[in-house]
Structure formats: structure tokens, C-alpha cells
Scaffold this motif. Sequence first.
Motif, PDB file in Angstrom:
ATOM      1  N   THR A   3      -8.267  -9.064   5.826  1.00  0.00           N
ATOM      2  CA  THR A   3      -9.251  -8.396   4.975  1.00  0.00           C
ATOM      3  C   THR A   3      -9.873  -7.222   5.717  1.00  0.00           C
ATOM      4  OG1 THR A   3      -9.758 -10.392   3.717  1.00  0.00           O
ATOM      5  CG2 THR A   3     -11.444  -8.674   3.776  1.00  0.00           C
ATOM      6  N   ALA A   4      -9.786  -6.037   5.111  1.00  0.00           N
ATOM      7  CA  ALA A   4     -10.283  -4.821   5.757  1.00  0.00           C
ATOM      8  C   ALA A   4     -10.115  -3.646   4.814  1.00  0.00           C
ATOM      9  CB  ALA A   4      -9.510  -4.553   7.054  1.00  0.00           C
ATOM     10  N   ASP A   5     -10.729  -2.532   5.202  1.00  0.00           N
ATOM     11  CA  ASP A   5     -10.391  -1.248   4.597  1.00  0.00           C
ATOM     12  C   ASP A   5      -9.167  -0.710   5.329  1.00  0.00           C
ATOM     13  OD1 ASP A   5     -13.831  -0.771   4.319  1.00  0.00           O
ATOM     14  OD2 ASP A   5     -12.475  -0.704   2.601  1.00  0.00           O
ATOM     15  N   TYR A   6      -8.181  -0.280   4.560  1.00  0.00           N
ATOM     16  CA  TYR A   6      -6.941   0.234   5.132  1.00  0.00           C
ATOM     17  C   TYR A   6      -6.875   1.741   4.905  1.00  0.00           C
ATOM     18  CZ  TYR A   6      -5.142  -4.428   6.005  1.00  0.00           C
ATOM     19  OH  TYR A   6      -4.963  -5.691   6.493  1.00  0.00           O
ATOM     20  N   LEU A  36      -9.322  -0.871  -0.085  1.00  0.00           N
ATOM     21  CA  LEU A  36      -9.802  -2.178   0.358  1.00  0.00           C
ATOM     22  C   LEU A  36      -8.794  -3.276   0.036  1.00  0.00           C
ATOM     23  CD1 LEU A  36     -12.069  -4.001   1.473  1.00  0.00           C
ATOM     24  CD2 LEU A  36     -13.005  -4.083  -0.855  1.00  0.00           C
ATOM     25  N   VAL A  37      -8.505  -4.084   1.042  1.00  0.00           N
ATOM     26  CA  VAL A  37      -7.676  -5.268   0.867  1.00  0.00           C
ATOM     27  C   VAL A  37      -8.534  -6.491   1.172  1.00  0.00           C
ATOM     28  CG1 VAL A  37      -5.706  -6.566   1.753  1.00  0.00           C
ATOM     29  CG2 VAL A  37      -5.529  -4.090   1.426  1.00  0.00           C
ATOM     30  N   THR A  38      -8.605  -7.400   0.214  1.00  0.00           N
ATOM     31  CA  THR A  38      -9.369  -8.627   0.394  1.00  0.00           C
ATOM     32  C   THR A  38      -8.435  -9.813   0.212  1.00  0.00           C
ATOM     33  OG1 THR A  38     -11.361  -7.564  -0.476  1.00  0.00           O
ATOM     34  CG2 THR A  38     -11.350  -9.971  -0.374  1.00  0.00           C
ATOM     35  N   VAL A  39      -8.377 -10.668   1.224  1.00  0.00           N
ATOM     36  CA  VAL A  39      -7.529 -11.846   1.167  1.00  0.00           C
ATOM     37  C   VAL A  39      -8.422 -13.078   1.091  1.00  0.00           C
ATOM     38  CG1 VAL A  39      -5.645 -13.133   2.225  1.00  0.00           C
ATOM     39  CG2 VAL A  39      -5.809 -10.646   2.567  1.00  0.00           C
ATOM     40  N   ARG A  86      -6.616  -0.094  10.033  1.00  0.00           N
ATOM     41  CA  ARG A  86      -7.526  -0.911   9.243  1.00  0.00           C
ATOM     42  C   ARG A  86      -8.824  -1.123  10.002  1.00  0.00           C
ATOM     43  NH1 ARG A  86      -4.458  -6.810   9.184  1.00  0.00           N
ATOM     44  NH2 ARG A  86      -4.830  -7.404  11.368  1.00  0.00           N
ATOM     45  N   GLN A  87      -9.878  -1.336   9.210  1.00  0.00           N
ATOM     46  CA  GLN A  87     -11.202  -1.561   9.779  1.00  0.00           C
ATOM     47  C   GLN A  87     -11.868  -2.696   9.034  1.00  0.00           C
ATOM     48  OE1 GLN A  87     -13.684   1.935   9.975  1.00  0.00           O
ATOM     49  NE2 GLN A  87     -15.011   1.000  11.486  1.00  0.00           N
ATOM     50  N   ALA A  88     -12.050  -3.800   9.742  1.00  0.00           N
ATOM     51  CA  ALA A  88     -12.744  -4.950   9.180  1.00  0.00           C
ATOM     52  C   ALA A  88     -14.240  -4.766   9.387  1.00  0.00           C
ATOM     53  CB  ALA A  88     -12.254  -6.229   9.848  1.00  0.00           C
ATOM     54  N   PRO A  89     -15.061  -5.438   8.570  1.00  0.00           N
ATOM     55  CA  PRO A  89     -16.513  -5.308   8.722  1.00  0.00           C
ATOM     56  C   PRO A  89     -16.974  -5.613  10.143  1.00  0.00           C
ATOM     57  CG  PRO A  89     -16.002  -6.463   6.697  1.00  0.00           C
ATOM     58  CD  PRO A  89     -14.696  -6.314   7.441  1.00  0.00           C
ATOM     59  N   LEU A 120       0.841  -1.189   0.000  1.00  0.00           N
ATOM     60  CA  LEU A 120       0.000   0.000   0.000  1.00  0.00           C
ATOM     61  C   LEU A 120       0.879   1.243   0.000  1.00  0.00           C
ATOM     62  CD1 LEU A 120      -2.681  -0.985   2.677  1.00  0.00           C
ATOM     63  CD2 LEU A 120      -2.610  -1.537   0.233  1.00  0.00           C
ATOM     64  N   SER A 121       0.382   2.274  -0.663  1.00  0.00           N
ATOM     65  CA  SER A 121       1.080   3.558  -0.708  1.00  0.00           C
ATOM     66  C   SER A 121       0.162   4.651  -0.186  1.00  0.00           C
ATOM     67  CB  SER A 121       1.510   3.898  -2.138  1.00  0.00           C
ATOM     68  OG  SER A 121       2.389   2.932  -2.652  1.00  0.00           O
ATOM     69  N   CYS A 122       0.768   5.629   0.468  1.00  0.00           N
ATOM     70  CA  CYS A 122       0.035   6.802   0.948  1.00  0.00           C
ATOM     71  C   CYS A 122       0.819   8.034   0.526  1.00  0.00           C
ATOM     72  CB  CYS A 122      -0.115   6.749   2.456  1.00  0.00           C
ATOM     73  SG  CYS A 122      -0.809   8.246   3.195  1.00  0.00           S
ATOM     74  N   ALA A 123       0.301   8.731  -0.462  1.00  0.00           N
ATOM     75  CA  ALA A 123       0.951   9.940  -0.955  1.00  0.00           C
ATOM     76  C   ALA A 123       0.446  11.126  -0.153  1.00  0.00           C
ATOM     77  CB  ALA A 123       0.656  10.125  -2.437  1.00  0.00           C
ATOM     78  N   ALA A 124       1.384  11.848   0.455  1.00  0.00           N
ATOM     79  CA  ALA A 124       1.035  12.968   1.331  1.00  0.00           C
ATOM     80  C   ALA A 124       1.356  14.293   0.667  1.00  0.00           C
ATOM     81  CB  ALA A 124       1.808  12.848   2.642  1.00  0.00           C
TER      82      ALA A 124
END
Length: 126
Positions: A91-94, A121-124, A38-41, A20-24
Motif C-alpha cells: 500500500t502506497a502512492d506509486y 494510490l494503491v491500497t491492498v 512508491r511512497q508509503a505513509p 499500473l500504466s505510465c503514459a509518456a
Amino acid sequence: EVQLVESGGGLVQTGGSLRLSCAASGFTFLDYSFGWFRQAPGKERVAIACISPGDDKFYYEDSVKDRFTISSDTARNTVYLQMNSLKPEDTADYYCAAEVIGRLDCTANWRAVENWGQGTLVTVSS
């Protein structure tokens, strides 16, 4: 204005990797600390890795230690999260977050953080 833009999420099989990348932008990169949350359902948002590029400090949540690596590129004003050995429970929103150095407590409630990216979103799959 603080702007954080995440990218790199997607679908991956168990055991796979993603970065994942976060451009600031909009602020002095080295004056800030950054975190990946991260936040899982159905669950609370939690910090999993944090970094202060200006003073070389790191934090990792226990469940991702030895699998995830947070890093920064000051020339690109970008923070990365390398995720290896991914599991379905990853699996979560990052989300990428940023606060002035000294104000980002990665062990505290996420609601104390003011600056957020839009999430990726990352889904494994198992």
C-alpha cells in the motif's frame, strides 16, 4: 516538456493483482529510462522497478522481485508495472519517473530525479 501520467491504481485484496500504466509524452521515449517509485505513509519514496527500453536494462527492488514486472510499449510510449501477489505492505502512492538514459539511478535518493508523474494510490486490504 516531459509529461508522465499514471493510471491503474485502486483498492485490491491481499493476493490480488493490479497493472499500473505510465503514459509518456514530450520527449523521445527510447532516449529515456523509467522508474516506478512508491511512497508509503510516513516513509521515504523508493524505487521499486526501473527499465531502459532503449538498452533493455532492468532493476527490481528486493521486496518486489518475482511479484512485480516492469515493461514498456514503445508504440504507445507507455511503461507498465504489473503487480501480482499484492500484500498490505505494498500500500502506497506509486509514481512514475523518467530521466535521460544514464541519469536514472534507481538505487540513489529519489530527490535526484527531476521528472515525475502525479502519482496513483494503491491500497491492498488484508
